[in-house]
Scaffold this active site. Structure first.
Site, mmCIF file in Angstrom:
data_model
loop_
_atom_site.group_PDB
_atom_site.id
_atom_site.type_symbol
_atom_site.label_atom_id
_atom_site.label_comp_id
_atom_site.label_asym_id
_atom_site.label_seq_id
_atom_site.Cartn_x
_atom_site.Cartn_y
_atom_site.Cartn_z
ATOM 1 C CB CYS A 98 -0.985 -0.004 1.164
ATOM 2 S SG CYS A 98 -0.226 0.040 2.810
ATOM 3 C CG HIS A 109 -6.767 0.282 -1.090
ATOM 4 N ND1 HIS A 109 -6.786 -0.821 -0.273
ATOM 5 C CD2 HIS A 109 -7.998 0.324 -1.661
ATOM 6 C CE1 HIS A 109 -7.973 -1.412 -0.343
ATOM 7 N NE2 HIS A 109 -8.724 -0.732 -1.180
ATOM 8 C CG HIS A 162 -4.356 -0.024 4.131
ATOM 9 N ND1 HIS A 162 -3.571 -0.835 3.335
ATOM 10 C CD2 HIS A 162 -5.421 0.340 3.371
ATOM 11 C CE1 HIS A 162 -4.157 -0.964 2.142
ATOM 12 N NE2 HIS A 162 -5.274 -0.259 2.147
#
Length: 193
Positions: free
Chosen positions: A79, A143, A131
């Site tokens: 990510c 993402h 994240h």
């Protein structure tokens, strides 16, 4: 008399149809408009929200890339490396190399003030940021998901609502490099393709 009214009505309808066809042809022949329309459908973002065609093109090219922790290529990416790749290629800006470092160098943005290109951060089953994604508009963000690779998700989904932490807009210095990366010249030259 009825025949004249019928002919006049048919001519009027014909003119309206021709006018509409010309308007559609003008819109369709504009490449930027076609791109915005296409990415709007693919990403699930309203056409008027697709202001940065380069951003949507870049995300589109990476959709489906598998997830790989520490990866930074189309063979696999995580990510934070994905958000880094977006910023280097779309905004010509280097940002941090992990989600916590990236968050440390943004100006926090309220969810309702997010704009395409802003970063969105999550604390997934953790007290720290785990994240990061890139906001696209209309509650959508791109993402690298650990389960499905690079994808577009919706901040309104229960899972993402639950773990959403904050949004942010990178603070950029004069050299277009985030502050935390100054002095890491060797790291700033990595190739993400």
């Amino acid at each position: 008399m009825k025949t004249k009214k019928l002919v006049a009505a048919m001519l009027f309808i014909g003119l309206c149809l021709v006018s509409q066809a010309q308007t559609n042809q003008t819109k369709s022949s504009d490449p930027d408009n076609l791109a915005k329309e296409y990415f709007s459908q693919i990403m699930g973002v309203a056409k008027d929200a697709t202001t940065n065609t380069k951003l949507y093109q870049f995300v589109y090219e990476w959709l489906g890339t598998p997830y790989r922790l520490g990866g930074d290529s189309k063979h696999g990416i995580d990510c934070s490396k994905f958000s880094l790749a977006v910023y280097e290629n779309v905004f010509n800006t280097t940002i941090g190399y992990n989600s916590r470092n990236q968050y440390a160098n943004v100006t926090p943005i309220e969810k309702e003030d997010l704009k395409a290109g802003d970063l969105v951060f999550f604390k997934i089953r953790s007290k720290s940021i785990t994240h990061v994604g890139v906001y696209l508009g209309d509650d959508r963000f791109a993402h690298a998901s650990s389960s499905k690779g690079v994808m577009v998700s919706n901040l309104s989904e229960a899972y993402w609502r639950r773990y959403y932490y904050n949004g942010g807009r990178p603070k950029v210095d004069h050299e277009r490099v985030m502050m935390a990366n100054i002095g890491n010249d060797d790291d700033n030259n990595s190739n993400l393709n």
